[in-house]
Every structure is written in C-alpha cells, then in structure tokens.
Design a protein around this motif. Structure first.
Motif, PDB file in Angstrom:
ATOM      1  N   GLY A 122       1.749 -13.391   3.253  1.00  0.00           N
ATOM      2  CA  GLY A 122       0.599 -12.860   3.243  1.00  0.00           C
ATOM      3  C   GLY A 122       0.770 -11.447   3.790  1.00  0.00           C
ATOM      4  N   ARG A 123       0.105 -11.004   5.076  1.00  0.00           N
ATOM      5  CA  ARG A 123      -0.037  -9.663   5.561  1.00  0.00           C
ATOM      6  C   ARG A 123       0.993  -9.423   6.499  1.00  0.00           C
ATOM      7  NH1 ARG A 123      -5.803 -10.725   8.092  1.00  0.00           N
ATOM      8  NH2 ARG A 123      -4.666 -12.514   8.435  1.00  0.00           N
ATOM      9  N   THR A 124       1.701 -10.248   7.210  1.00  0.00           N
ATOM     10  CA  THR A 124       2.678 -10.123   7.927  1.00  0.00           C
ATOM     11  C   THR A 124       3.880 -11.073   8.004  1.00  0.00           C
ATOM     12  OG1 THR A 124       1.693 -11.501   9.546  1.00  0.00           O
ATOM     13  CG2 THR A 124       1.262  -9.250   9.719  1.00  0.00           C
ATOM     14  N   LEU A 125       5.148 -10.912   8.529  1.00  0.00           N
ATOM     15  CA  LEU A 125       6.100 -11.717   8.379  1.00  0.00           C
ATOM     16  C   LEU A 125       6.231 -12.306   9.920  1.00  0.00           C
ATOM     17  CD1 LEU A 125       9.054  -9.552   6.700  1.00  0.00           C
ATOM     18  CD2 LEU A 125       7.416 -11.438   5.926  1.00  0.00           C
ATOM     19  N   ALA A 126       6.323 -13.604   9.909  1.00  0.00           N
ATOM     20  CA  ALA A 126       6.590 -14.380  11.415  1.00  0.00           C
ATOM     21  C   ALA A 126       7.483 -13.727  12.168  1.00  0.00           C
ATOM     22  CB  ALA A 126       6.747 -15.936  11.192  1.00  0.00           C
ATOM     23  N   ASN A 127       7.390 -13.976  13.615  1.00  0.00           N
ATOM     24  CA  ASN A 127       8.346 -13.486  14.558  1.00  0.00           C
ATOM     25  C   ASN A 127       9.734 -13.861  14.325  1.00  0.00           C
ATOM     26  OD1 ASN A 127       6.573 -11.890  15.667  1.00  0.00           O
ATOM     27  ND2 ASN A 127       5.718 -13.493  17.189  1.00  0.00           N
ATOM     28  N   ASP A 128       9.799 -15.049  13.915  1.00  0.00           N
ATOM     29  CA  ASP A 128      10.961 -15.873  13.843  1.00  0.00           C
ATOM     30  C   ASP A 128      11.538 -15.617  12.156  1.00  0.00           C
ATOM     31  OD1 ASP A 128       9.151 -17.467  12.576  1.00  0.00           O
ATOM     32  OD2 ASP A 128       9.938 -19.326  13.539  1.00  0.00           O
ATOM     33  N   PHE A 129      10.910 -14.775  11.460  1.00  0.00           N
ATOM     34  CA  PHE A 129      11.198 -14.694   9.844  1.00  0.00           C
ATOM     35  C   PHE A 129      12.538 -14.370   9.720  1.00  0.00           C
ATOM     36  CE2 PHE A 129      12.017 -11.817   6.339  1.00  0.00           C
ATOM     37  CZ  PHE A 129      11.408 -12.650   5.317  1.00  0.00           C
ATOM     38  N   SER A 130      13.102 -13.312  10.545  1.00  0.00           N
ATOM     39  CA  SER A 130      14.657 -12.702  10.152  1.00  0.00           C
ATOM     40  C   SER A 130      15.634 -14.306  10.638  1.00  0.00           C
ATOM     41  CB  SER A 130      14.922 -11.890  10.983  1.00  0.00           C
ATOM     42  OG  SER A 130      14.112 -10.728  10.607  1.00  0.00           O
ATOM     43  N   LYS A 131      15.372 -14.702  11.608  1.00  0.00           N
ATOM     44  CA  LYS A 131      16.391 -15.791  12.208  1.00  0.00           C
ATOM     45  C   LYS A 131      16.273 -17.189  11.033  1.00  0.00           C
ATOM     46  CE  LYS A 131      16.614 -19.255  15.868  1.00  0.00           C
ATOM     47  NZ  LYS A 131      16.096 -20.029  17.137  1.00  0.00           N
ATOM     48  N   ASN A 132      14.972 -17.517  10.564  1.00  0.00           N
ATOM     49  CA  ASN A 132      14.967 -18.395   9.486  1.00  0.00           C
ATOM     50  C   ASN A 132      15.594 -18.028   8.414  1.00  0.00           C
ATOM     51  OD1 ASN A 132      13.564 -19.948  11.586  1.00  0.00           O
ATOM     52  ND2 ASN A 132      11.779 -19.474  10.631  1.00  0.00           N
ATOM     53  N   LEU A 133      15.488 -16.659   7.928  1.00  0.00           N
ATOM     54  CA  LEU A 133      15.945 -16.279   6.544  1.00  0.00           C
ATOM     55  C   LEU A 133      17.395 -16.395   6.620  1.00  0.00           C
ATOM     56  CD1 LEU A 133      15.125 -14.818   3.886  1.00  0.00           C
ATOM     57  CD2 LEU A 133      15.598 -12.952   4.833  1.00  0.00           C
ATOM     58  N   VAL A 134      17.993 -15.898   7.670  1.00  0.00           N
ATOM     59  CA  VAL A 134      19.510 -15.738   7.950  1.00  0.00           C
ATOM     60  C   VAL A 134      19.955 -17.096   7.655  1.00  0.00           C
ATOM     61  CG1 VAL A 134      21.132 -15.182   9.124  1.00  0.00           C
ATOM     62  CG2 VAL A 134      19.596 -13.560   8.896  1.00  0.00           C
ATOM     63  N   SER A 135      19.400 -18.031   8.516  1.00  0.00           N
ATOM     64  CA  SER A 135      19.872 -19.480   8.469  1.00  0.00           C
ATOM     65  C   SER A 135      19.612 -20.040   7.196  1.00  0.00           C
ATOM     66  CB  SER A 135      18.762 -20.354   9.589  1.00  0.00           C
ATOM     67  OG  SER A 135      19.313 -21.597   9.472  1.00  0.00           O
ATOM     68  N   GLU A 136      18.644 -19.747   6.341  1.00  0.00           N
ATOM     69  CA  GLU A 136      18.301 -20.454   5.149  1.00  0.00           C
ATOM     70  C   GLU A 136      19.115 -19.722   4.106  1.00  0.00           C
ATOM     71  OE1 GLU A 136      17.115 -20.408   1.010  1.00  0.00           O
ATOM     72  OE2 GLU A 136      16.494 -18.822   2.346  1.00  0.00           O
ATOM     73  N   ARG A 137      19.788 -18.566   4.362  1.00  0.00           N
ATOM     74  CA  ARG A 137      20.507 -18.138   3.214  1.00  0.00           C
ATOM     75  C   ARG A 137      22.047 -18.610   3.534  1.00  0.00           C
ATOM     76  NH1 ARG A 137      17.735 -13.431   1.221  1.00  0.00           N
ATOM     77  NH2 ARG A 137      15.905 -14.326   0.322  1.00  0.00           N
ATOM     78  N   ASN A 138      22.426 -18.530   4.925  1.00  0.00           N
ATOM     79  CA  ASN A 138      23.727 -19.246   5.121  1.00  0.00           C
ATOM     80  C   ASN A 138      23.851 -20.574   4.620  1.00  0.00           C
ATOM     81  OD1 ASN A 138      24.633 -16.800   6.183  1.00  0.00           O
ATOM     82  ND2 ASN A 138      24.010 -17.225   8.270  1.00  0.00           N
ATOM     83  N   ASN A 142      26.130 -22.300   0.983  1.00  0.00           N
ATOM     84  CA  ASN A 142      27.049 -23.444   0.968  1.00  0.00           C
ATOM     85  C   ASN A 142      26.557 -24.811   0.352  1.00  0.00           C
ATOM     86  OD1 ASN A 142      29.583 -22.274   2.699  1.00  0.00           O
ATOM     87  ND2 ASN A 142      27.935 -21.624   3.736  1.00  0.00           N
ATOM     88  N   ASP A 143      25.371 -24.739  -0.343  1.00  0.00           N
ATOM     89  CA  ASP A 143      24.717 -25.707  -0.916  1.00  0.00           C
ATOM     90  C   ASP A 143      24.869 -25.697  -2.345  1.00  0.00           C
ATOM     91  OD1 ASP A 143      22.680 -27.967  -0.928  1.00  0.00           O
ATOM     92  OD2 ASP A 143      21.747 -26.492  -2.238  1.00  0.00           O
TER      93      ASP A 143
END
Length: 250
Positions: A122-138, A142-143
């Motif tokens: 939606g209109r904004t990205l959550a405060n923990d968006f970057s942290k969660n994105l980097v974790s998910e991508r890492n 490896n998956d």
C-alpha cells in the motif's frame, strides 16, 4: 520475441489471446515468466500483454535499479502502451507490479481503463521492511525452490538481479521515498485491491490498509481470499481470474 526501445535499451514484451487488452505486471525479482501458467485463464477473454521490466527476464540488463523503482517502471509501461498504440488498456499488477500499475494509472489515466492491484503493502513500507527483505532474500538465495524460481525468471545471472533489486528497495525504504507518483486520492480509474489473509509476505494489517486506501479512491473495491499465499493472483489462480474478468468487463 518482441522488443521496444526504452532509453536506448531493449525491453521485452509479448502478446497473446484476443479481446480487451490487459497488461500483466510482474513483481520484484520475477519476470513475465511467472504469468505463463496463468495465461490459459485469461487469453480466451483478453489480449494479454506481458512485459519484462528493464534489468529483468529477457530485457536488457542495467548496472543498477533506481530507488524509486516502481515509479520508473511505470514509465516503461507507458512507453509500451504508446509503442503498441493502445488506448484504455487494463493493468494487473502483482506484488511490486501493483505499485507500478497504480503509478501508471496516476501518471496517465487517459491510457488506462481499470487497475487490479494484487498483494502489495500500500501507501508505505513498514519500519522493519528493509530488515525483513534482506533476511528473506538471504534465505531465498540458499533455498532450492527459491533459487529455481529466480533462475526460471531471470536466467543464469539471477543472483545479481536479486541483489540489485534488494539494494534499490532498501534504499527506497531508508530514504522514505514516496511509493506513488501522485496522491492516491487523485486516482480516477476504477481499481480492485486483491489479497489473501494468509499472505505472510505482505504487512500484517493489510486488510486495514486496503480499507483505508479504498476510502481514498473514487471508484475502488476489495477482495480478500481466506486462504492462499503470495501473491493471491497465483495462489488463488482460478478464482482470481474469474473475479478479475468480472471486474474488468463490469
């Protein structure tokens, strides 16, 4: 294969089916390949147009993605519509492609009939968006299943594409850049917000966010599936196609 030139680079697109034109817009780290299995659900009722955004899929590669990625990708969609000389096309954007769809309609409502915005925050990205994105991508790199998806969509250089996308989106979040090119309340075309209650890749308060966005627009509607993961257009493929078809032709 078909291409058009955008800023001196080749952008891949394809057309299939007959009827009202619909452009399907892929999400981040994906490509138009993700829609191949959905085409039988749409091509009898629509002329389906697919695009690989610059740096993805069969389109030319770039050295970096801009932080305002979803706004710049909307410019590519506008260029494609003008290249094909279409008027009043429909847009189905999923995940990151949902922001692209809305931005395209905000920027050039004269070219757009209706918009489906599927499975996005939606209109904004959550405060923990970057942290969660980097974790998910890492984790994904490896998956085995995720790696197969990345390679299926991007090819052998999938890891570079994923890293460039991650860098752009974390920069967008860090700078708190606007996600829409214009205020959402200026959207003049009908829009359907689509999502799933079980989608763990979207914000937890997504139903509330959709309700608030729907109150801002002049002609909006919402459909949430009780079951299904990310994105809803894939996890609830047949029902999504039925709902979207009814929405566009209503």
């Amino acid at each position: 294969m078909s291409y058009f030139i955008y800023q001196s680079k080749k952008v891949f697109y394809s057309e299939t089916g007959n009827g009202t034109p619909v452009i399907m817009l892929h999400g981040d780290t994906a490509s138009s390949t993700m829609f191949k299995m959905l085409l039988p659900l749409y091509q009898e009722n629509f002329k389906v147009i697919l695009i690989d955004f610059l740096g993805n899929g069969k389109s030319d590669r770039v050295d970096e993605f801009p932080a305002d990625l979803w706004i710049t990708q909307a410019q590519q969609v506008i260029a494609l519509i003008e290249h094909l000389n279409y008027r009043k096309v429909n847009l189905i954007g999923t995940s990151g492609g949902a922001w692209v769809a809305v931005n395209t309609a905000l920027e050039r409502p004269d070219l757009i009939n209706k918009v489906v915005a599927d499975s996005f925050d939606g209109r904004t990205l959550a405060n923990d968006f970057s942290k969660n994105l980097v974790s998910e991508r890492n984790f994904s790199k490896n998956d085995e299943f995720a790696k197969q998806f990345y390679e299926w969509c991007q090819g052998d250089d999938w890891e570079k594409v994923v890293d460039l996308n991650t860098k752009a989106l974390t920069e967008c979040a860090r700078k708190k850049l606007p996600l829409f090119v214009k205020p959402l309340e200026t959207l003049s075309v009908p829009i359907l917000f689509l999502g799933s209650h079980e989608d763990t890749m979207c914000r937890k308060d997504l139903p509330k966010e959709y309700e608030e966005m729907n109150q801002l627009v002049s002609n909006g509607s919402i459909h949430f599936f009780k079951k299904g993961g990310h994105p809803a257009i894939v996890s609830n493929a047949e029902l999504s196609a039925k709902i979207i078809t009814e929405f566009i032709y209503s």
